[in-house]
Design an enzyme around this catalytic site. Structure first.
Site, PDB file in Angstrom:
ATOM      1  N   LYS A   1       0.846  -1.206   0.000  1.00 17.57           N
ATOM      2  CA  LYS A   1       0.000   0.000   0.000  1.00 17.57           C
ATOM      3  C   LYS A   1       0.881   1.256   0.000  1.00 17.57           C
ATOM      4  CE  LYS A   1      -3.465   2.343   2.778  1.00 17.57           C
ATOM      5  NZ  LYS A   1      -4.328   2.318   3.943  1.00 17.57           N
TER       6      LYS A   1
ATOM      7  N   GLU B   1      10.481  -4.887   4.260  1.00 19.50           N
ATOM      8  CA  GLU B   1      10.470  -6.296   3.863  1.00 19.50           C
ATOM      9  C   GLU B   1      10.161  -6.440   2.376  1.00 19.50           C
ATOM     10  OE1 GLU B   1       8.967  -4.994   6.466  1.00 19.50           O
ATOM     11  OE2 GLU B   1       9.109  -6.309   8.219  1.00 19.50           O
TER      12      GLU B   1
ATOM     13  N   GLY C   1      -4.746  -1.773   5.097  1.00 17.46           N
ATOM     14  CA  GLY C   1      -3.985  -2.925   4.601  1.00 17.46           C
ATOM     15  C   GLY C   1      -4.625  -4.251   4.948  1.00 17.46           C
ATOM     16  N   ARG C   2      -5.059  -4.399   6.193  1.00 11.54           N
ATOM     17  CA  ARG C   2      -5.601  -5.698   6.632  1.00 11.54           C
ATOM     18  C   ARG C   2      -7.011  -5.956   6.126  1.00 11.54           C
ATOM     19  NH1 ARG C   2      -4.342  -2.288  10.632  1.00 11.54           N
ATOM     20  NH2 ARG C   2      -5.962  -1.424  11.961  1.00 11.54           N
TER      21      ARG C   2
ATOM     22  N   GLU D   1      -4.393  -6.389  15.106  1.00 10.30           N
ATOM     23  CA  GLU D   1      -3.849  -5.091  14.690  1.00 10.30           C
ATOM     24  C   GLU D   1      -4.944  -4.017  14.825  1.00 10.30           C
ATOM     25  OE1 GLU D   1      -0.450  -4.858  11.665  1.00 10.30           O
ATOM     26  OE2 GLU D   1      -2.080  -3.976  10.526  1.00 10.30           O
TER      27      GLU D   1
ATOM     28  N   HIS E   1      -5.780 -32.848  18.364  1.00  9.93           N
ATOM     29  CA  HIS E   1      -4.641 -33.678  18.791  1.00  9.93           C
ATOM     30  C   HIS E   1      -3.457 -32.823  19.222  1.00  9.93           C
ATOM     31  CE1 HIS E   1      -6.388 -37.539  17.553  1.00  9.93           C
ATOM     32  NE2 HIS E   1      -7.035 -36.785  16.677  1.00  9.93           N
TER      33      HIS E   1
ATOM     34  N   LYS F   1       9.811  -0.924  13.934  1.00  7.18           N
ATOM     35  CA  LYS F   1      10.364  -0.616  12.603  1.00  7.18           C
ATOM     36  C   LYS F   1      11.461   0.439  12.738  1.00  7.18           C
ATOM     37  CE  LYS F   1       6.079  -1.081   9.904  1.00  7.18           C
ATOM     38  NZ  LYS F   1       5.109  -0.351   9.112  1.00  7.18           N
TER      39      LYS F   1
HETATM   40  O1  F6P Z   1       2.512  -4.154   9.904  1.00  8.47           O
HETATM   41  C1  F6P Z   1       2.048  -2.894   9.654  1.00  8.47           C
HETATM   42  C2  F6P Z   1       1.511  -2.713   8.276  1.00  8.47           C
HETATM   43  O2  F6P Z   1       1.380  -1.357   8.074  1.00  8.47           O
HETATM   44  C3  F6P Z   1       0.175  -3.430   8.046  1.00  8.47           C
HETATM   45  O3  F6P Z   1      -0.918  -2.752   8.538  1.00  8.47           O
HETATM   46  C4  F6P Z   1       0.187  -3.581   6.579  1.00  8.47           C
HETATM   47  O4  F6P Z   1      -0.754  -4.517   6.165  1.00  8.47           O
HETATM   48  C5  F6P Z   1       1.619  -4.015   6.347  1.00  8.47           C
HETATM   49  O5  F6P Z   1       2.365  -3.242   7.279  1.00  8.47           O
HETATM   50  C6  F6P Z   1       2.144  -3.847   4.960  1.00  8.47           C
HETATM   51  O6  F6P Z   1       2.123  -2.527   4.537  1.00  8.47           O
HETATM   52  P1  F6P Z   1       2.283  -2.121   3.013  1.00  8.47           P
HETATM   53  O7  F6P Z   1       1.154  -2.731   2.271  1.00  8.47           O
HETATM   54  O8  F6P Z   1       2.252  -0.631   2.992  1.00  8.47           O
HETATM   55  O9  F6P Z   1       3.600  -2.655   2.532  1.00  8.47           O
END
Ligand code: F6P
Length: 545
Positions: A209, A215, A269-270, A355, A386, A514
């Protein structure tokens, strides 16, 4: 207009719920059933092909009445209409919350700051369709003219969990494309995925987003480098697509404008799998199935928006969860789907729920004086039986659990399905009824055990029962029913956030880690380590030695 700002514990109904808890907490579910012949009918809801049975909960008729009163008193109805009408209810980020607009009907109008966003949503959906169709039917080719065989979704959090969960959940409906997910910044993750891929036939979808997430950018950069080891810069246009609100950063990364899918800041995002973030879903199962997923969610949206609270599945489930969280002191909730296809469902909901509602400050900016978000966990049944069911049955903690099952198996293996579902029904029955000392004794007696030995063993074999569960029984796992199921939980999150008077749509709590990781990376890469506490310093020194 902002959401109302009401501390639920100051409401008179909160006190009444407290009294009700004290008056009913010793009641056994068996007594509640014995006292009302129609309890199962009274405390269940049939909606489309969903039967939601919440009768196996430690709630009396009066408890329920009070919970509905609570929903009224926190002005839930007002909150629902503000959310659906595009008010900036995500106040700390000054944004509307409109993932529901992503599954709206073409004829609907959803206004964000006076502009109807539905036409734009449909424009992007059309783009998803043409793009996905061309990859699936092989007309879109890679740089050597071969059709695509593999897709890699590069994203994390909401840009990974939703598509990964749904792609797994709808595996039965999948086409020939193999879809992979790279999320962790752990290089072993990306290299493990890359090692089996052919650059000539692999499509990469970078999903972020913000397009600033460490990452995702690291993984995308590593993948681009790997790709350029086999192809040229101009071939990137054929093999990379991106989904983001940050179109400038995408252009800088070198992705062709044709392959860029926008999203909007009013989609969290979620809650974004319904947007172009779901491109890998459309690639895996085809656009029609993706669209059916959206329709299923839209049906649940309509239900949530229009059903009165007593007949409203997300509202009822949210209230029951508040009951255990705030009056019984339950810390966690288990989500147990009885289908292997939903193996990622609780991991997905962990982000959605934790979150969103993992907040300790209310809408005034004050620390709350009550419990908020629940801890979510779970695994598919029967594997979970189990593994951790022992603790749910005989441990000291109260763990409300949702059991999700389907009437029909997708591969049609009735023998297996009957066994699976026998376990599904048996568990909620066992959790409710338990087994009394007398029942244990007579079982042991029937096996010929001596009295003295029996006396020793009985306490260990007793099950108290009285463990609460909800059962969600659905006809079949389809894109449509899955869409409804996910939307159900999304709305449950919202209702709980309204009751707890918190902001469910920001996630500031993920920022500090972060930030510190950024500083520590400099310490790791540089020659000197900066200021840290003794423990972190020693660990860093050991890592660098
Ligand atoms: O972990 C925090 C967060 O901002 C989430 O809310 C989001 O889904 C994720 O990082 C990834 O963010 P982006 O889509 O901006 O890479």
């Amino acid at each position: 207009m902002a959401l109302y700002n009401i501390d639920p514990t100051t409401l008179s109904v909160w006190g009444k719920l407290s009294d009700n808890y004290k008056a009913t907490k010793e009641l056994h579910l068996k007594e509640l059933f014995a006292g009302n012949e129609t309890r199962a009918e009274d405390l269940s809801l049939q909606w489309n092909d969903f039967l939601v049975d919440f009768s196996k909960n430690r709630i009396s008729k009066e408890t329920l009445e009070l919970l509905f009163e609570l929903a009224e008193e926190v002005k839930l109805g007002d909150a629902i209409s503000k959310q659906f009408s595009g008010e900036h209810i995500n106040q700390t980020e000054n944004r509307a919350v409109l993932h529901t607009a992503l599954r709206a009907k073409k004829t609907d109008a959803v206004l964000v700051d006076g502009v109807n966003v539905v036409p734009e949503v449909f424009k992007v959906k059309e783009h998803i369709k043409t793009f996905a169709d061309s990859v699936v039917n092989g007309t879109r080719k890679g740089f050597t003219g071969k059709a695509f065989t593999d897709v890699v979704n590069i994203g994390i959090g909401g840009s990974d969990l939703g598509p990964a969960m749904v792609t797994e959940a709808l595996k039965f409906y999948k086409n020939h494309l193999k879809v992979h997910f790279v999320s962790n910044v752990d290089g072993d993750h990306v290299h493990e995925v890359l090692k089996d891929l052919d650059p000539e036939t692999t499509l990469f979808v970078v999903v972020s987003k913000t397009f600033t997430t460490q990452e995702t950018l690291s993984n995308a950069t590593t993948i681009k480098k790997w790709f350029l080891g086999h192809a040229t810069q101009k071939d990137i246009a054929k093999h990379f697509a991106a989904v983001s609100t940050n179109t400038q950063a995408i252009a800088e990364f070198g992705i062709d404008a044709e392959n860029v899918f926008p999203m909007w800041d009013w989609v969290g995002g979620r809650f974004s799998l319904w947007s172009a973030v779901g491109l890998s879903i459309a690639l895996a199962v085809g656009f029609e199935n993706f669209d059916a997923l959206l329709s299923g969610a839209n049906e649940m949206d309509e239900h949530f928006k229009t059903a009165d609270f007593k007949g409203n599945i997300p509202v009822v489930l949210a209230l029951i969860s508040v009951w255990y969280n705030n009056f019984y002191g339950a810390e966690t909730e288990a989500i147990i789907p009885y289908t292997q296809y939903l193996s990622r469902f609780s991991a997905y909901l962990q982000q959605g729920i934790m979150e969103s509602n993992g907040k300790s400050v209310d809408r005034n900016g004050n620390r709350v004086g009550y419990q908020t978000g629940t801890i979510i966990w779970g695994e598919p049944g029967t594997n979970s039986q189990h593994a951790f069911f022992q603790l749910i049955h005989q441990g000291t903690k109260i763990i409300p659990a949702d059991f999700i099952g389907f009437k029909h198996a997708l591969h049609g293996d009735t023998d297996h399905h009957n066994k699976l579902m026998a376990n599904f029904f048996a568990q909620t029955e066992a959790l409710m009824n338990g087994k009394t000392p007398d029942e244990v004794r007579s079982e042991l007696k029937a096996k010929g055990m001596e009295e003295a030995a029996m006396d020793k063993l009985v306490p260990f074999k007793v099950f108290e029962g009285n463990k609460p569960t909800n059962t969600i029984l659905i006809d079949k796992l389809t894109p449509r029913s899955l869409g409804s199921l996910i939307a159900l939980y999304e709305h449950k999150i919202f209702v709980q956030g309204v009751i707890w008077n918190i902001f469910s749509y920001d996630q500031w709590g993920v920022e500090l880690g972060k930030q510190l990781a950024g500083n520590i990376l400099k310490d790791i890469q540089g020659s000197k380590i900066g200021d840290h506490d003794g423990s972190t310093l020693r660990l860093l020194q050991s890592f660098k030695d």
